[in-house]
Each structure stands twice: as structure tokens, then as C-alpha cells.
Scaffold this active site. Structure first.
Site, PDB file in Angstrom:
ATOM      1  N   ASN A   1      -0.702   0.036  -4.271  1.00 10.75           N
ATOM      2  CA  ASN A   1      -1.113   0.367  -5.633  1.00 10.75           C
ATOM      3  C   ASN A   1      -0.859   1.788  -6.110  1.00 10.75           C
ATOM      4  O   ASN A   1      -0.919   2.046  -7.301  1.00 10.75           O
ATOM      5  CB  ASN A   1      -2.595   0.072  -5.817  1.00 10.75           C
ATOM      6  CG  ASN A   1      -2.932  -1.378  -5.578  1.00 10.75           C
ATOM      7  OD1 ASN A   1      -2.421  -2.256  -6.262  1.00 10.75           O
ATOM      8  ND2 ASN A   1      -3.766  -1.628  -4.595  1.00 10.75           N
ATOM      9  N   TYR A   2      -0.645   2.706  -5.200  1.00  7.02           N
ATOM     10  CA  TYR A   2      -0.559   4.106  -5.614  1.00  7.02           C
ATOM     11  C   TYR A   2       0.741   4.814  -5.277  1.00  7.02           C
ATOM     12  O   TYR A   2       1.139   5.732  -5.982  1.00  7.02           O
ATOM     13  CB  TYR A   2      -1.732   4.899  -5.013  1.00  7.02           C
ATOM     14  CG  TYR A   2      -3.037   4.558  -5.658  1.00  7.02           C
ATOM     15  CD1 TYR A   2      -3.338   5.052  -6.919  1.00  7.02           C
ATOM     16  CD2 TYR A   2      -3.963   3.742  -5.038  1.00  7.02           C
ATOM     17  CE1 TYR A   2      -4.532   4.737  -7.539  1.00  7.02           C
ATOM     18  CE2 TYR A   2      -5.164   3.412  -5.647  1.00  7.02           C
ATOM     19  CZ  TYR A   2      -5.440   3.920  -6.899  1.00  7.02           C
ATOM     20  OH  TYR A   2      -6.609   3.600  -7.516  1.00  7.02           O
ATOM     21  N   ASN A   3       1.326   4.459  -4.154  1.00  2.41           N
ATOM     22  CA  ASN A   3       2.541   5.160  -3.756  1.00  2.41           C
ATOM     23  C   ASN A   3       3.757   4.532  -4.429  1.00  2.41           C
ATOM     24  O   ASN A   3       4.023   3.350  -4.236  1.00  2.41           O
ATOM     25  CB  ASN A   3       2.729   5.077  -2.245  1.00  2.41           C
ATOM     26  CG  ASN A   3       1.610   5.763  -1.496  1.00  2.41           C
ATOM     27  OD1 ASN A   3       0.945   6.657  -2.033  1.00  2.41           O
ATOM     28  ND2 ASN A   3       1.395   5.348  -0.261  1.00  2.41           N
TER      29      ASN A   3
END
Length: 655
Positions: free
Chosen positions: A613-615
Site C-alpha cells: 500500500n505504501y511503497n
DNA sequence: CTAGGAACTTAGTAGTAGTAAA
DNA sequence: TTTACTACTACTAAGTTCCTAG
């Protein structure tokens, strides 16, 4: 079927990209069906190769290609090879799918249930509730006070007051619990054949329900099974945990399909869909509202591998990358605000600082009916402490009631501000009493179009990953060491975002075992060394059997069971081989120790959430190409299928 | 201007499948 | 081959954001 190497994909992609530009073929090319596509469709009966009449007389459309396949086989044109026009109020022109599937009804078995030792009769509904309680028996839920209390309240009120069945403890559900345990045993004891049969059945369902037709593509659907009724298991101290989650019926469901698409068949006899809509400005296929536990909206969406999800995911990362160009301005600006005389501005600046530097969530208001958790804007005095030396300590329950506990040195002005915001307040009063999440996001919007608080988490996570990865040149290392380095960088992101997992109950036990095994290897190493001395002097060496027996005894004395075997002893009768063995064992000890250390460091940190979800996946893809690490070493299958659009990024790509 | 509806992303856990070690 | 552990996936809860109505 196995994925090509990344390099091959890149070459292919850039070749195709170039070709298209040259030919001026960026416009939609009429997709021809390749032999492979035809073959695949013929093999899997999921693709409606024949036109099938459904109950509203509309005809099922035949998809031109399978958009969810990222391996390049038979796909004419992929969405990520086209320009993103960003203008997509209309999400689809055609949408067709099979609707949802419902859990089976509860089977009334008339279990023997007692109250204060006396058999009592339960109605089917009561028994169903009791059954769900039975599922909690033996798990942590059974002992959670609020869960117990809520269930007791809801269950006992189904009985006539005169009966006086008011106390959960007085019920005897052992007949139900035994049955449930029996079923669990049976499930565990299933043979290979039975398992294979189940798998095949699941595949048939998957093939039917698991795909949608969106415009010309066949797309994978996410979870299409309606959640079965059960006792609600809210995280943390959720006020409604233990209450019944309702059974959802077709009448509760709204189906979203194209006007000219066949209406999906409702699989529950005697029932019908609540509504059929044709809303092409949304991406959901079906939806329902559940009012039993607060008000929750549940949606059936396409899977993560779909164009809908992929496109918006890529936009998310590109927006976070755009923040790079504004971040200096924004940081300057919120620092200026931090110094403002105006309290609103001061709080806005300080809150933005926390969101940027500590990667906090924005923290919307929550209702009384939800677990008491907070984010930045909802922090209360009781969560924050101003310590000496410009340090602050934060201790609160965030999303999913995960504890955020951190002591950090902050900017002196932030420290002063927080100290002043705390002054004269009661513990339960808001730290930021002048601002809300709306104010904060409006401020961010002014600084950069589309900017909201959550973008900072994406931005800081991806920036951290890229920075951490680049701190070491790993090109010459073994693949395992490269992966360890990647995981280390991933870990830094997870720490920043406070992604945690509970340490499994078996963890400590297994660590102890590992340690004992390493200890045993050390013993063996010492034995080998003593053996070496003897062999050198031409004396008789150590006895393998005796050494193993001694090691075995040591394990038993420490209380380990028969299954725990010491390392196999070998004492060669020449110097050279003994020396080699010594080297081998030393290496093995080192690697085991490293493994143990890594396990310990990672025991409560969840890497998956940031990976998914973030990288920005392009950071990982680039790093893998640069260091010749096969992508599947760091991206498991599901992750790869979520990011087909990222696989083409090349060596000079930067976040 | 606020509350809450609607749509979508982000989150941890349980259980199972896969795999390495013994 | 069995066992022990890890890795994944399915599930579903819990956030954020945007929007609209009162």
C-alpha cells in the site's frame, strides 16, 4: 506460464511502446484474438465463448481479452501502455458479472443446551446465536469482557424474562462446542482426495463468480462471497463486539451492471436482488448496507489486479511523487504557521508537522459506537507528553487499536507549541482543539492540487524505501544478503508507518528451540576442534555415536521431546576434512544466528502492508533490475499481480 | 458548517498451503 | 516421509476522502 524475467518484459514493453509511437497507433488498436487467447478461453469455461441467454433476455458479451493476465500472453493492449487521460468520471461503458454468493443457512440441530444444569429448549434462531458463541469458545474472544457482556446481553434477551436466563456462565453449551470441535477435527483429517475435490469445487465457483466483463476486458472480481452471520469481532475495545452481525439476503443487495448486460442469477431460491442499477460513475459491482453493527457499507469490487484498481493505484503513487516538487515549499509554509500568533494557524502548522515527520494518520472524529482510537487531529492530552530536551512522547491507540508508542525529538517550536496546547487541559480534551481534519486537508489542497494528509504517508514511505535501499551497494553480494538488505529497508518503512503484527504464541517456544540447536552446533564445533587436535597427533579421534548420545541426553535434560534431534556428528580421520567440517559448522552457526536475530527483529513488524500500500512498486522493480534480484524474491505472487503496471520501470526511474 | 452518506484504500488475523529441514 | 515453520491468501474490519443535504 512462468513469468519472464523483468528484463525481457522491459525490452518487450519499450519495443512495443516505441513501435506504437512510430506508427501513430496510440489510439485504441482493434485487438485481434491470438491463438493463445482462443485456446485459453476454450479451456476455461469462465469465458462465455457462446452467447448465453440470461433471465432478462440480454446477451452476455464476449470479452476480447483477459485484462488480468500480466504475463503478456494473448493480451492485445494493456491499460498501462496507454496514456492516462485522468478524466474518468465514467468508469465503464459495459459491465457484466455474476453477482454474489450467499453463505448457507444455519442448520437447526437441536443441540442439548442446559441452564444451571437443566436441559432447555432453544429456537432455531437462539441455537444459531449459541452456535456462533460456541465458535468463540477456546479462542481469545471467549475471555474478552466486553465481547462476553455484549453476547450475554443480546442472547439472554431472546428468552422470556420469566425464565430468568440472564447469566452467560450458567449456560452449558458443551454439546455445541463438542460438535464444533469435531467438525474441526474432521476438517483437519481430510484426505488428499477430499481436499482436491473441494479445491475443484471452489474453482468452478471461482470461474463462474470470479470474473466480470468490463468494456472489452475480462477482469478478476475481488471477494464475491457475502459475509456469513456471526458474532461481530471488532478490534480493540469495540463497543459492539459480541453482537450479532446480520444475515444478508439478496433483497439487501444492489447490483450494478450495464443496461444491456444480463441480470446475474440470484442463487437463493424464492429471493430476488434488492435493486439493479446502472451507475457507470462508480467501480463497484454490488453493494449492501448493514445496519446491525453501526452502519457499514460493503462493496464487491474488482480484484487488486484489475484496471480500476491499478490505474488509481498508479495515480496515488504519481501524486505522492508530485509532492516531491512541493515538499520544500510546504515544509517552509507549515513551519511559518507553527510560529504564527494565531492559534488556528499554529495548530494547523504543528499538526501538519506531525503528519509529515511522524507519518501519523489524519485522525477523523469517531462515534461513541466505535473503538476509541485516534490519529493526529483527534489526539487528546492524555496521549501526549512534552519531555525534556525538545522530546515528546506519544502513546495512543491508532487504526485497528494498534498502539503507537514513540518518544522523539522534535523541532523546538513544535515542542513549545505542544506544551502550550496541553496547558490547562483535562486529559480527555483535544490537543488540537481549534482544527479538524477538514481544515487540515483544505490547507493541503491549497498547497498542492489533490494533496491530502494520507499522501504524506505514501510519500514518506516511498522516499524512505528508496533512500534506505540506496545506502548500500549490494551488487556484489549473495542473493540472500541482497534480500536481507531489501527487507531491512522495507522494515524501516514499516516502523515509520507503525505496521505491527502480534507475536504468535508459538514464537518464544520456537526461539528457545532454535537457540538450543545453535548451542548444540557449538558443542559439535568444540568436539571437532578437540578431534582435530587428536588427529593431528595421530591419536584416535572422537566417537560419533557417543557424542550424539551425549548431545541427545543434553536435549532431554533441557526438557525437549524426542523429535528434537541434535546435529549429526561426523569425525573424519584426516586433518583436511576435519578442518573443512569446522569451517562448515562455523558458517552454519553464523547463518542460524543471523536468521534468529532477523526473526526477533521482525517478530512484531508487518512488512506486507507497506509493500502492498505504501511503497511505490517501481522503486522495488528498479532496484531488483539494478541488482539482478528476481522480482519474485521480494514480491510474492499477489503483489506481482497487483503491480503489472510497475514491472516496466527501468534503471533510471526514480521516485 | 456540520453530519452523515457513499466510495474507496488500508489494516491485522486466522487458517491453509507450500516448503525446508530432519 | 513426516514434521515444523514460514509464506500467502481470504476475510473482514477500520480508516480516509469527497460530497451533499439540511
Amino acid at each position: 506460464m512462468e513469468e519472464d524475467s523483468i528484463k525481457k518484459k522491459t525490452d518487450q514493453a519499450s519495443r512495443e511502446g516505441r513501435k506504437k509511437e512510430e506508427d501513430g497507433l496510440l489510439k485504441k488498436r482493434k485487438p485481434e484474438k491470438s491463438l493463445e487467447t482462443v485456446a485459453t478461453e476454450a479451456k476455461s469455461n469462465n469465458a462465455p465463448s457462446k452467447k448465453v441467454k440470461e433471465n432478462n433476455g440480454k446477451e452476455s458479451r464476449v470479452p476480447n481479452r483477459n485484462a488480468s493476465e500480466a504475463d503478456g500472453e494473448g493480451v492485445a493492449l494493456k491499460w498501462w501502455e496507454k496514456e492516462d487521460d485522468e478524466n474518468d468520471d465514467v468508469k465503464w461503458n459495459y459491465l457484466e458479472h455474476k453477482g454474489v454468493i450467499f453463505p448457507p443457512f444455519y442448520e437447526y440441530r437441536k443441540f442439548l443446551v442446559k441452564y444451571n444444569g437443566n436441559p432447555i429448549e432453544l429456537t432455531a434462531d437462539q441455537e444459531e446465536m449459541a452456535y456462533y458463541w460456541g465458535q468463540s469458545v477456546g479462542t481469545d474472544w471467549e475471555t474478552k469482557e466486553h465481547y462476553r457482556a455484549n453476547f450475554q446481553k443480546e442472547f439472554t434477551k431472546t428468552f422470556d424474562k420469566k425464565l430468568g436466563y440472564t447469566n452467560l456462565e450458567s449456560f452449558d453449551f458443551s454439546d455445541i462446542v463438542n460438535y464444533i470441535n469435531d467438525q474441526r477435527e474432521k476438517k483437519k483429517a481430510k484426505t488428499k482426495e477430499e481436499k482436491a475435490e473441494e479445491k475443484a469445487k471452489k474453482k468452478v465457483k471461482d470461474d463462474y463468480y470470479g470474473f466480470a466483463i468490463v468494456d472489452n476486458d475480462k477482469e478478476k472480481v475481488g471477494g464475491y462471497a457475502i459475509e456469513p452471520p456471526t458474532l461481530f469481532k471488532g478490534r480493540g475495545k469495540h463497543p459492539k463486539a459480541g453482537f450479532m452481525k446480520a444475515r444478508i439476503l439478496p433483497e439487501d443487495i444492489t447490483i450494478n451492471i450495464a443496461e444491456n448486460a444480463p441480470i446475474p442469477k440470484c442463487d437463493m431460491p424464492g429471493h430476488a436482488w434488492g435493486d439493479i442499477v446502472h451507475n457507470n460513475e462508480v467501480t463497484w459491482l454490488a453493494f449492501y448496507k448493514d445496519d446491525t453493527i453501526n452502519t457499514t457499507y460493503k462493496y464487491i469490487f474488482l480484484a487488486a489486479s484489475s484496471k480500476f484498481k491499478g490505474l488509481s493505484d498508479r495515480r496515488k503513487y504519481d501524486k505522492a511523487r508530485r509532492l516531491k516538487d512541493h515538499i520544500e515549499d510546504i515544509r517552509r509554509d507549515y513551519r511559518k504557521k507553527m510560529n504564527s500568533k494565531d492559534k488556528f494557524e499554529k495548530q494547523l502548522g504543528t499538526a501538519t508537522y506531525l503528519i509529515d515527520v511522524l507519518a501519523l494518520r489524519v485522525g477523523n472524529e469517531k462515534s461513541e459506537d466505535e473503538a476509541d482510537t485516534v490519529g493526529c487531529c483527534s489526539l487528546r492530552k492524555e496521549h501526549v507528553e512534552a519531555l525534556a530536551d525538545n522530546q515528546i512522547s506519544l502513546d495512543f491507540l491508532g487504526k485497528d487499536s494498534m498502539r503507537y508508542f514513540n518518544t522523539v525529538t522534535v523541532d523546538p517550536q513544535v515542542w513549545l507549541n505542544i506544551k502550550s496546547f496541553l496547558e490547562g487541559k483535562e486529559p480527555e480534551q483535544d490537543l488540537f482543539d481549534k482544527i479538524n481534519t477538514n481544515d487540515l486537508n483544505s490547507y493541503l489542497k491549497d498547497m498542492m492540487p489533490g494533496l491530502t494528509a494520507k499522501v504524506f504517508r505514501t510519500y514518506n514511505a516511498s522516499t524512505t524505501l528508496e533512500r534506505e535501499l540506496s545506502k548500500k551497494d549490494v551488487s556484489g553480494l549473495e542473493i540472500e544478503d541482497k534480500m536481507a538488505w531489501y527487507n531491512e529497508a522495507n522494515r524501516q518503512v514499516a516502523i515509520l508507518c507503525n505496521h505491527q503484527k502480534t507475536v504468535s504464541k508459538a514464537f518464544d517456544v520456537s526461539v528457545e528451540k532454535q537457540k538450543a540447536k545453535i548451542e548444540d552446533m557449538r558443542d559439535y564445533l568444540a568436539e571437532l576442534k578437540s578431534h582435530l587436535g587428536k588427529v593431528r597427533k595421530g591419536k584416535e579421534g572422537l566417537d560419533e555415536g557417543k557424542a550424539e548420545e551425549a548431545a541427545e541426553r543434553k536435549f532431554r535434560q533441557a526438557g525437549y521431546d524426542e523429535k528434537m534431534k541434535p546435529i549429526k556428528r561426523k569425525f573424519p580421520n584426516d586433518v583436511e576434512r576435519t578442518q573443512r567440517y569446522i569451517g562448515d559448522v562455523e558458517k552454519k552457526i553464523k547463518s542460524k544466528e543471523k536468521e534468529l536475530q532477523e526473526r526477533d527483529e521482525n517478530k512484531s513488524i508487518a512488512l506486507g502492508t507497506s509493500k502492498l500500500n505504501y511503497n511505490d512498486p517501481r522503486i522495488t522493480v528498479r532496484w531488483c533490475k539494478q541488482n539482478e534480484v528476481p522480482i519474485e524474491k521480494v514480491f510474492p505472487k499477489t503483489v506481482r499481480s497487483k503491480f503489472p503496471w510497475a514491472m516496466y520501470s527501468d534503471l533510471d526511474w526514480r521516485f
